[in-house]
Design a protein around this motif. Structure first.
Motif, short mmCIF file in Angstrom:
data_model
loop_
_atom_site.label_atom_id
_atom_site.label_comp_id
_atom_site.label_asym_id
_atom_site.label_seq_id
_atom_site.Cartn_x
_atom_site.Cartn_y
_atom_site.Cartn_z
N PHE A 127 1.00 -0.41 0.05
CA PHE A 127 0.41 -0.10 -0.15
C PHE A 127 0.89 1.28 0.40
O PHE A 127 0.67 2.46 -1.00
CB PHE A 127 -1.13 0.17 1.50
N LYS A 131 0.46 4.43 -2.56
CA LYS A 131 -0.61 5.19 -2.52
C LYS A 131 0.67 6.15 -2.75
O LYS A 131 0.33 8.21 -3.41
CB LYS A 131 -0.01 5.37 -1.12
N TYR A 163 -7.78 4.54 -6.34
CA TYR A 163 -7.09 5.08 -6.04
C TYR A 163 -7.89 4.10 -4.01
O TYR A 163 -8.04 2.86 -3.26
CB TYR A 163 -5.86 6.09 -5.14
N GLU A 164 -9.73 4.82 -4.41
CA GLU A 164 -10.14 4.32 -3.56
C GLU A 164 -10.85 2.85 -3.71
O GLU A 164 -11.11 2.35 -2.84
CB GLU A 164 -12.30 5.17 -4.38
N LYS A 167 -7.53 0.86 -1.87
CA LYS A 167 -7.81 1.53 -0.20
C LYS A 167 -8.86 0.92 0.45
O LYS A 167 -8.52 0.25 1.31
CB LYS A 167 -7.94 3.23 -0.01
N GLU A 170 -7.66 -2.60 0.98
CA GLU A 170 -6.54 -2.82 1.54
C GLU A 170 -7.56 -2.14 3.60
O GLU A 170 -7.33 -3.72 4.60
CB GLU A 170 -5.65 -1.17 2.15
N ASP A 171 -8.18 -1.60 3.18
CA ASP A 171 -9.08 -1.50 5.08
C ASP A 171 -9.78 -2.78 5.07
O ASP A 171 -9.79 -3.03 6.30
CB ASP A 171 -9.76 -0.76 4.41
#
Length: 177
Positions: A127, A131, A163-164, A167, A170-171
């Motif tokens: 990640f 980023k 990216y969303e 993300k 990853e969350d």
């Protein structure tokens, strides 16, 4: 008188070689008129019916391309049946990483792989690297840097969406532990 030779199966018929059986095997022929291929692909004759057609692969693909699961149902019945299908298949959502995917180790979805391609990263990128790549690319096409440029705005939106997606993935991984 010659002595009969001893069988090598020792009384166990399954020990005989393949092809030693001389019985005729039954082969089902494709139900499509005029086709003489093996019909080993069952297809329903009607919704919720146990009756089946048996087609060869070519005709099964042709039949399934025209199949409408919701044929003859009104809008409410269609929604009810679709809801029932989703609830029955919800258990498979937990095993998404077993689905058909692209390259990688199977831990990323196809959407994640597309997002990584957009950011020009490998499938095993962590990640912080994601980023960093997103920030570098977003700085080049940000609407504040290039005001009034529609192509740059579209590219920035694509980068933001990628990216969303990454993300959120990853969350989910952090939440699962």
């Amino acid at each position: 008188m010659p002595k009969p030779s001893r069988s090598m199966d020792w009384g166990f018929p399954r020990w005989r070689g393949y092809g030693s059986s001389r019985e005729a095997t039954q082969v089902r022929i494709c139900d499509r008129h005029g086709c003489d291929q093996k019909g080993d692909c069952p297809a329903p004759k009607a919704p919720n019916s146990r009756d089946r057609w048996y087609f060869c692969q070519k005709h099964a693909a042709e039949y399934n391309s025209k199949w409408d699961y919701f044929e003859g149902l009104d809008k409410a019945e269609r929604e009810e049946r679709a809801k029932a299908e989703r609830s029955e298949n919800a258990g498979y959502a937990e095993a998404q990483h077993y689905g058909w995917g692209g390259s990688g180790d199977g831990s990323r979805s196809q959407d994640e792989m597309r997002a990584l391609d957009l950011l020009e990263l490998e499938a095993d990128a962590d990640f912080p690297a994601i980023k960093k790549a997103w920030r570098e690319k977003a700085k080049l096409v940000h609407p504040d840097v290039k005001p009034g440029d529609a192509a740059a705005a579209t590219e920035f939106q694509k980068l933001q969406l990628a990216y969303e997606v990454l993300k959120a993935a990853e969350d989910r991984r952090e939440w699962r532990g």
